[in-house]
Design an enzyme around this catalytic site. Structure first.
Site, PDB file in Angstrom:
ATOM      1  N   TYR A  54     -33.928 -23.890 -11.878  1.00 56.61           N
ATOM      2  CA  TYR A  54     -33.740 -22.549 -12.431  1.00 56.61           C
ATOM      3  C   TYR A  54     -34.527 -21.562 -11.572  1.00 56.61           C
ATOM      4  O   TYR A  54     -35.574 -21.911 -11.004  1.00 56.61           O
ATOM      5  CB  TYR A  54     -34.226 -22.480 -13.881  1.00 56.61           C
ATOM      6  N   GLU A  55     -34.040 -20.305 -11.513  1.00 54.59           N
ATOM      7  CA  GLU A  55     -34.651 -19.341 -10.594  1.00 54.59           C
ATOM      8  C   GLU A  55     -36.059 -18.930 -11.008  1.00 54.59           C
ATOM      9  O   GLU A  55     -36.775 -18.296 -10.239  1.00 54.59           O
ATOM     10  CB  GLU A  55     -33.760 -18.105 -10.426  1.00 54.59           C
ATOM     11  N   SER A  56     -36.485 -19.309 -12.204  1.00 53.53           N
ATOM     12  CA  SER A  56     -37.868 -19.060 -12.613  1.00 53.53           C
ATOM     13  C   SER A  56     -38.839 -19.946 -11.846  1.00 53.53           C
ATOM     14  O   SER A  56     -40.052 -19.805 -11.990  1.00 53.53           O
ATOM     15  CB  SER A  56     -38.015 -19.303 -14.107  1.00 53.53           C
ATOM     16  N   GLY A  57     -38.316 -20.890 -11.047  1.00 50.42           N
ATOM     17  CA  GLY A  57     -39.184 -21.738 -10.238  1.00 50.42           C
ATOM     18  C   GLY A  57     -39.347 -23.144 -10.789  1.00 50.42           C
ATOM     19  O   GLY A  57     -40.142 -23.923 -10.281  1.00 50.42           O
TER      20      GLY A  57
ATOM     21  N   HIS B 104     -32.701 -10.888  -6.443  1.00 47.80           N
ATOM     22  CA  HIS B 104     -34.016 -11.508  -6.656  1.00 47.80           C
ATOM     23  C   HIS B 104     -34.685 -11.887  -5.336  1.00 47.80           C
ATOM     24  O   HIS B 104     -35.880 -11.673  -5.143  1.00 47.80           O
ATOM     25  CB  HIS B 104     -33.872 -12.786  -7.502  1.00 47.80           C
TER      26      HIS B 104
END
Lengths: 261, 271
Positions: A54-57, B104
């Site tokens: 996920y792009e939250s890391g 992003h």
């Protein structure tokens, strides 16, 4: 299919078909919403070793309930590792380490270009949408892209109002001219069926129809003259096991409030 | 050396009208209480910067604090749209909002360049999209070694970063962990740094994967338990998903929003 007496909804069929598009052992960059539901269904059924990023890391998240957002705490608690946002984009996505990008869309056109920015003109939009997020680089850099989106004339348009994320641009050679390293969209999965790009023209073609749907319905829900493959297949209906697991997963998430996107 | 202050005092000291302000946090550790204090102090003409403007930015935009927004994804995560943001962009209410829009990856690299003291960041991004045609801060650069054309984005150096963390010690050293987002980069890119924290402790115990920002890169620390609600602080508080869902209805209607603003923010008295 709703209204046709099938014991599952068109949305459930779409989610199951999307889950089946993910092979075990691959690495998948997941967007929130139906892509996340489908990715978690895949991991709970045929693809236990699917790596969710996920792009939250969070890399290798193994949530036991559906996250409401890409930064949900359950993702960090269950991940193999948690990295910063610059690292997830620069070290993991940009060099091509992720096999599949899994995206939704507000608008999509015949070359699978995606709009999640505005409906109408950019400077005076009819509807201002959330914007790009991680999607442009997911679409550019993942090995392939799977799009999951409900099909309607409002969504499937002749030309997207804004290219947020590139599918095949204006046709053959476009991705190469722009130096995009991934192969681009391999499947667009809808509530009517599955569309795949024609290898020669890059145009999306209806190659698979979900049980209960007709090619006419799919064409009616498309804003361009949708081509239907001569060897159109019928999707395998959801198995009892797939439906049971999907419903159990969805029961862990509270209903969405208000209107998406 | 960071000073340990009260919230009203820290915001009055560090956040000024016309500033470029980064109230960051990536779903996790969003400094909502500090954002409300900025509203209470009536700040105007701010350039708000953030990768993922969510409901606290919706509230600040609706309260009229902002004239510009620099961002990459504006939504109510997992719920839907930001209606105050939409109203400002589509109808100019309560005032017009100019936007500068990125992806992003672009925003992350702008902060990295800012933290690194470089004039721009470089990435493989944006090619073939309509973003460069509408955003002046996206350009191309040719690699001097390979000749490859890449994307350049200018460094972001906010006047002030407003951030939230789990802990600080009494000297003002700050530690956060879990999803760390862009917190480290934003803190190091900004000219002034204000941290609200869940707890001020005698001694910081280093956490695996934790980020420590030493006192000498932080200007002020404010103890605000629950200061990230309705977002969460890993190990301290849970995300209040119902509050994100409830915001959808409040924010759709200007009158309902103004009632909420008075009842929840403006009439609230803090230290």
């Amino acid at each position: 299919m709703t209204g046709t007496g099938q014991p599952w909804s068109t949305r459930e069929m779409m989610t199951v078909a999307a889950a089946r598009a993910l092979r075990d052992g691959t690495t998948c960059f997941v967007g929130i919403g139906t892509p996340s539901t489908a990715a978690n269904l895949a991991r709970a059924t045929h693809a236990p070793d699917l790596v969710l990023v996920y792009e939250s890391g969070t890399i290798g998240a193994k949530p036991d309930r559906l996250p409401l957002s890409i930064g949900d705490g359950v993702l960090a608690e269950t991940a193999t590792t948690v990295v910063s946002v610059p690292e997830i984009f620069n070290y993991w996505l940009q060099p091509g380490r992720i096999g599949v990008g899994f995206l939704g869309a507000a608008q999509l056109d015949r070359y699978a270009n995606i709009n999640t920015t505005v409906i109408g003109s950019y400077d005076d939009p009819r509807v201002r949408l959330p914007g790009a997020g991680g999607a442009p680089e997911i679409a550019a850099s993942c090995g392939e892209v799977v799009v999951v989106v409900a099909q309607s004339r409002r969504t499937f348009v002749e030309r997207v109002d804004f290219v947020t994320s590139v599918g095949f641009g204006d046709g053959p050679g476009h991705r190469e001219r722009h130096g995009l390293r991934g192969r681009g969209p391999s499947q667009v999965i809808t509530d009517f069926g599955v569309l795949r790009p024609d290898p020669a023209s890059c145009e999306l073609v209806l190659t698979e129809l979900h049980p209960g749907a007709t090619p006419e319905q799919a064409r009616e829900a498309t804003g361009w003259d949708l081509r239907v493959a001569p060897d159109l297949r019928t999707t395998e209906p959801p198995s009892a096991r797939e439906l049971e697991v999907l419903r159990a997963i969805e029961a862990t998430a509270a209903p969405r409030a208000g209107a998406a996107p | 050396m960071a000073r340990v202050l009260g919230l009203a005092e820290a915001v009055a000291d560090l956040v000024h009208d016309g500033d470029t302000v980064a109230v960051e946090g990536f779903t996790h550790l969003i400094p909502v209480a500090a954002g409300h204090e900025v509203i209470r102090q009536g700040r105007r003409d701010l350039t708000l910067v953030r990768m993922t403007p969510d409901i606290v930015y919706d509230q600040m935009i609706g309260a009229g604090c902002a004239s510009r927004l620099v961002f990459s994804w504006g939504g109510n995560p997992g719920v839907g749209s930001l209606h105050r943001f939409r109203d400002a962009v589509q109808n100019g209410w309560p005032r017009p909002l100019e936007i500068e829009e990125h992806s992003h990856a672009g925003m992350a690299n702008r902060y990295v360049a800012g933290a690194s003291g470089l004039p721009f960041g470089v990435l493989r991004g944006y090619r073939g999209t309509d973003l460069p045609a509408h955003t002046a801060t996206i350009a191309t650069v040719t690699c001097p070694f390979t000749g490859e054309e890449l994307t350049a984005v200018p460094a972001l150096n906010p006047d002030v970063a407003v951030l939230h963390a789990q802990q600080a010690d009494r000297d003002g050293n700050v530690q956060l962990w879990g999803i760390t987002g862009v917190t480290k980069e934003v803190a190091l890119a900004s000219r002034r740094v204000l941290f609200t924290v869940e707890e001020v402790v005698d001694t910081l115990e280093p956490r695996p994967g934790g980020v420590v920002l030493p006192s000498w890169v932080v200007d002020a620390v404010v103890e605000v338990p629950g200061g990230s609600a309705p977002s969460y602080a890993h190990g301290y508080t849970e995300r209040d998903n119902d509050a994100y869902r409830a915001w959808d209805a409040v924010s759709r209607d200007r009158d309902a929003f103004e009632r909420w603003l008075h009842e929840t923010v403006l009439d609230e008295v803090t230290s």
